[in-house]
Each structure stands twice: as structure tokens, then as C-alpha cells.
Write a protein that holds these residues in place. Structure first.
Motif, short mmCIF file in Angstrom:
data_model
loop_
_atom_site.label_atom_id
_atom_site.label_comp_id
_atom_site.label_asym_id
_atom_site.label_seq_id
_atom_site.Cartn_x
_atom_site.Cartn_y
_atom_site.Cartn_z
N THR A 244 0.43 3.94 -2.80
CA THR A 244 0.19 5.47 -2.51
C THR A 244 1.10 6.34 -3.09
O THR A 244 0.54 7.53 -3.41
CB THR A 244 0.04 5.41 -0.99
OG1 THR A 244 -0.75 4.56 -0.53
CG2 THR A 244 -0.53 6.97 -0.43
N ARG B 87 -6.78 3.16 4.02
CA ARG B 87 -6.63 1.77 4.20
C ARG B 87 -5.23 1.37 5.00
O ARG B 87 -4.93 0.58 5.76
CB ARG B 87 -6.49 1.01 2.89
CG ARG B 87 -6.13 -0.44 2.86
CD ARG B 87 -7.37 -1.14 3.45
NE ARG B 87 -6.97 -2.41 3.39
CZ ARG B 87 -7.15 -3.49 4.42
NH1 ARG B 87 -7.54 -2.97 5.56
NH2 ARG B 87 -6.77 -4.79 4.36
N TYR C 234 0.80 -1.25 0.18
CA TYR C 234 0.17 0.02 -0.08
C TYR C 234 0.73 1.39 -0.11
O TYR C 234 0.59 2.28 -0.77
CB TYR C 234 -0.93 0.05 1.27
CG TYR C 234 -2.41 -0.66 1.07
CD1 TYR C 234 -3.29 0.00 0.10
CD2 TYR C 234 -2.51 -2.00 1.10
CE1 TYR C 234 -4.43 -0.81 0.04
CE2 TYR C 234 -3.72 -2.51 1.06
CZ TYR C 234 -4.64 -1.89 0.26
OH TYR C 234 -5.91 -2.59 0.21
N LEU D 68 -6.68 4.81 -0.20
CA LEU D 68 -5.26 4.44 -0.04
C LEU D 68 -4.91 4.73 1.66
O LEU D 68 -4.59 3.95 2.18
CB LEU D 68 -4.31 4.70 -0.98
CG LEU D 68 -4.67 4.02 -2.26
CD1 LEU D 68 -3.54 4.81 -3.37
CD2 LEU D 68 -4.60 2.75 -2.29
#
Length: 121
Positions: free
Chosen positions: A75, A111, A71, A108
Motif C-alpha cells: 500500500t 483489504r 499489504y 488495498l
């Protein structure tokens, strides 16, 4: 994850998304300001990711570090990729690309916060 920095990133991304999607609806191509504003958002995201990476070396690590790393990579790469694609499409669709990217970035960041909240001491 840094709370105020995450909130600032989300707010800036949503405001910029509203602006870019409005410009796309008005059939406007991405201006230099639009690209620069997205680049500033990308810099804010880079600071957020840097803070998250530094946090990985502390005592409280996410329970799923590989997913968190994935992630982080996604990102930080999202805004520059959107800028590149928007420059390739100098029509209103370029602003649509930027606007959708600005809508995805808060997801994002949220998350990342969810994954970081489940830590292993």
C-alpha cells in the motif's frame, strides 16, 4: 485501522482516479497537478500506514500479521511507484497508470481493514 482516515483515503483515491482516467480519455499527458495530487494521495496513504503500524503495538493485533505487513508495504509503495512509472511515460498512458493506481489503492485499504478486523487479543 482508523475508520475516518480509511474512508478519506478511499474517497480521495476514487475522485482522483475519475479525474486521471478522464484526462487519459481526453488524450492528456500527466500534468504537474496530476503528479502532485497523486503525491498528496501517497502522503495520505503514508499517514494511514503509520497509524496501522502504531496499532500493531497495541493489544489487538491482526490474526495474520505477516499478511497484514505485506499489504502495508504494498500500500505505501503503490503511489510512489505509479508516479515514477507515469513520469517515464509522458503521454496519456501516464495518466492511465496513475488512474489505475488510484483505483487499486481503495482495494488495498479495504483489504487492510478486513485483515485488521480479525484480531487476536
Amino acid at each position: 485501522m482508523n475508520g475516518p482516515l480509511s474512508v478519506a483515503t478511499i474517497v480521495v483515491a476514487l475522485v482522483l482516479a475519475a479525474w486521471l482516467l478522464l484526462r487519459a480519455a481526453l488524450n492528456r499527458a500527466p500534468s504537474r497537478f496530476d503528479l502532485l495530487a497523486t503525491a498528496v494521495l501517497g502522503a495520505l496513504v503514508a499517514v494511514l500506514v503509520l497509524v496501522a503500524v502504531v496499532g500493531l503495538f497495541g493489544d489487538h493485533r491482526p490474526s495474520d500479521t505477516p499478511t497484514f505487513g505485506g499489504y502495508l508495504i504494498t500500500t505505501i509503495a503503490f503511489a510512489p511507484t505509479a508516479i515514477y512509472l507515469a513520469r517515464m511515460e509522458p503521454t496519456r498512458w501516464g495518466n492511465l497508470i496513475l488512474g489505475v493506481a488510484c483505483l487499486v489503492l481503495p482495494v488495498l485499504v479495504l483489504r487492510l481493514q478486513q485483515i485488521a478486523s480479525v484480531t487476536v487479543a
